[in-house]
Design an enzyme around this catalytic site. Structure first.
Site, mmCIF file in Angstrom:
data_model
loop_
_atom_site.group_PDB
_atom_site.id
_atom_site.type_symbol
_atom_site.label_atom_id
_atom_site.label_comp_id
_atom_site.label_asym_id
_atom_site.label_seq_id
_atom_site.Cartn_x
_atom_site.Cartn_y
_atom_site.Cartn_z
ATOM 1 C CG ASP A 224 -2.050 0.960 1.137
ATOM 2 O OD1 ASP A 224 -2.339 1.438 0.012
ATOM 3 O OD2 ASP A 224 -2.653 1.270 2.179
ATOM 4 C CG HIS B 268 -0.015 2.130 -9.371
ATOM 5 N ND1 HIS B 268 -0.200 1.768 -8.057
ATOM 6 C CD2 HIS B 268 -1.160 2.757 -9.755
ATOM 7 C CE1 HIS B 268 -1.414 2.141 -7.663
ATOM 8 N NE2 HIS B 268 -2.005 2.757 -8.673
ATOM 9 C CG LEU C 134 10.443 -16.889 -3.521
ATOM 10 C CD1 LEU C 134 9.995 -16.872 -2.059
ATOM 11 C CD2 LEU C 134 11.164 -15.569 -3.844
HETATM 12 C C1 FPP Z 1 -2.099 0.084 -3.306
HETATM 13 O O1 FPP Z 1 -1.632 1.398 -3.220
HETATM 14 C C2 FPP Z 1 -1.479 -0.536 -4.454
HETATM 15 C C3 FPP Z 1 -2.152 -1.097 -5.486
HETATM 16 C C4 FPP Z 1 -3.630 -1.139 -5.557
HETATM 17 C C5 FPP Z 1 -1.436 -1.650 -6.646
HETATM 18 C C6 FPP Z 1 -0.217 -2.458 -6.353
HETATM 19 C C7 FPP Z 1 0.588 -2.537 -7.567
HETATM 20 C C8 FPP Z 1 1.943 -2.505 -7.611
HETATM 21 C C9 FPP Z 1 2.777 -2.562 -6.435
HETATM 22 C C10 FPP Z 1 2.664 -2.366 -8.913
HETATM 23 C C11 FPP Z 1 2.781 -3.505 -9.809
HETATM 24 C C12 FPP Z 1 2.710 -4.869 -9.231
HETATM 25 C C13 FPP Z 1 3.280 -5.953 -9.809
HETATM 26 C C14 FPP Z 1 3.041 -7.289 -9.225
HETATM 27 C C15 FPP Z 1 4.157 -5.869 -10.971
HETATM 28 P P1 FPP Z 1 -2.638 2.591 -3.444
HETATM 29 O O2 FPP Z 1 -2.633 2.948 -4.885
HETATM 30 O O3 FPP Z 1 -3.974 2.243 -2.902
HETATM 31 O O4 FPP Z 1 -1.929 3.706 -2.603
HETATM 32 P P2 FPP Z 1 -2.625 4.833 -1.733
HETATM 33 O O5 FPP Z 1 -3.260 4.149 -0.551
HETATM 34 O O6 FPP Z 1 -1.459 5.674 -1.337
HETATM 35 O O7 FPP Z 1 -3.597 5.542 -2.607
#
Ligand code: FPP
Length: 250
Positions: free
Chosen positions: A28, A45, A139
């Site tokens: 997150d 992201h 892994l």
């Molecule tokens: C939550 O942060 C994150 C996500 C919903 C997306 C996670 C994706 C990645 C880490 C990138 C790509 C992943 C892979 C496996 C290649 P948020 O956007 O809700 O953050 P916020 O709470 O600060 O708004």
């Protein structure tokens, strides 16, 4: 006594090696990381994808057995369409770029969650990555995409045989199969980055006895040292699984 007898004796006395851990991460903070720098959320992201590579590398070095990463919840479909498309592209690119190296290094990739709402090209990439890395034993990396623990539990429950009393083991098998996962142990350590302290519909059954670790670090800033710190915290805790420690038993 011969030297070889002594060696056998010391081997017999040695504690059994602890089973490799299952670590799960709620990644997150991508959006907040980007917003704090005046960037679009998608930039967060993108940096988050780089953190995924670092976390996989660190997990391998630290001897983690299974790493489950929450990449896209079933509720995330409600985000703006451009953000959803950018995330899907990142998953696609990650699988395309990382599969060969993962296969070479014994890393098994599995994508857990629903597949029927994903674009055919992404589904194809997922199947190719899973096939190419299926032999991996060093892994297991499970990436949760279109994942909802509550929906998965409902699907697994519907598959149980009505006439037979369900066991936890049988239910866990059904649950793994409902989310396209290879068999793996329950979660030992559940980490959430980004400072929030909630589970957000992630691995609710599998985390029944997981140790929880909340990091204030935004996911794009999460480093190998942060994973190591979380594991150190895990090892300093006493897991009792509802029982009492031998020393405390009267
Ligand atoms: C939550 O942060 C994150 C996500 C919903 C997306 C996670 C994706 C990645 C880490 C990138 C790509 C992943 C892979 C496996 C290649 P948020 O956007 O809700 O953050 P916020 O709470 O600060 O708004």
């Amino acid at each position: 006594m011969q030297k070889s007898d002594l060696r056998n004796l010391s081997l017999a006395r040695r504690e059994p090696a602890p089973a490799p851990l299952h670590v799960a991460i709620i990644m997150d903070g991508n959006g907040r990381w980007a917003t704090a720098r005046g960037l679009a959320r998608v930039a967060g992201h993108r940096r988050g994808a780089a953190s995924v590579r670092r976390a996989v590398e660190a997990a391998l070095k630290l001897g983690v057995g299974t790493l489950t990463l929450y990449a896209f919840s079933s509720d995330n479909w409600q985000r703006p369409a451009p953000e959803v498309s950018a995330l899907m592209r990142l998953f696609h690119d990650y699988l395309r770029k990382e599969t060969a190296e993962c296969a070479a290094r014994g890393i098994r990739i599995a994508v857990i969650g629903r597949r029927d709402r994903l674009a055919p090209a992404l589904r194809h990439e997922i199947e190719a990555a899973e096939r190419a890395t299926a032999h991996g034993r060093a892994l297991v990396v499970r990436i949760a995409v279109d994942y909802s623990a509550r929906d998965a539990i409902l699907r697994a429950a519907a598959r149980l045989k009505p006439a037979r009393e369900a066991t936890r083991e049988e239910f866990s098998r059904q649950l793994a199969s409902a989310i396209h996962s290879p068999a793996c142990p329950d979660v030992d350590l559940l980490i959430r980055t980004g400072g929030e302290q909630r589970l957000s519909d992630f691995l609710l059954w599998e985390s029944a006895y997981a140790e929880l670790y909340f990091s204030p670090r935004m996911w794009p800033d999460f480093e190998a040292a942060d994973l190591e710190a979380a594991l150190d915290a895990f090892h300093s805790r006493q897991r009792r699984f509802g029982t009492v420690l031998e020393a405390a038993a009267g």
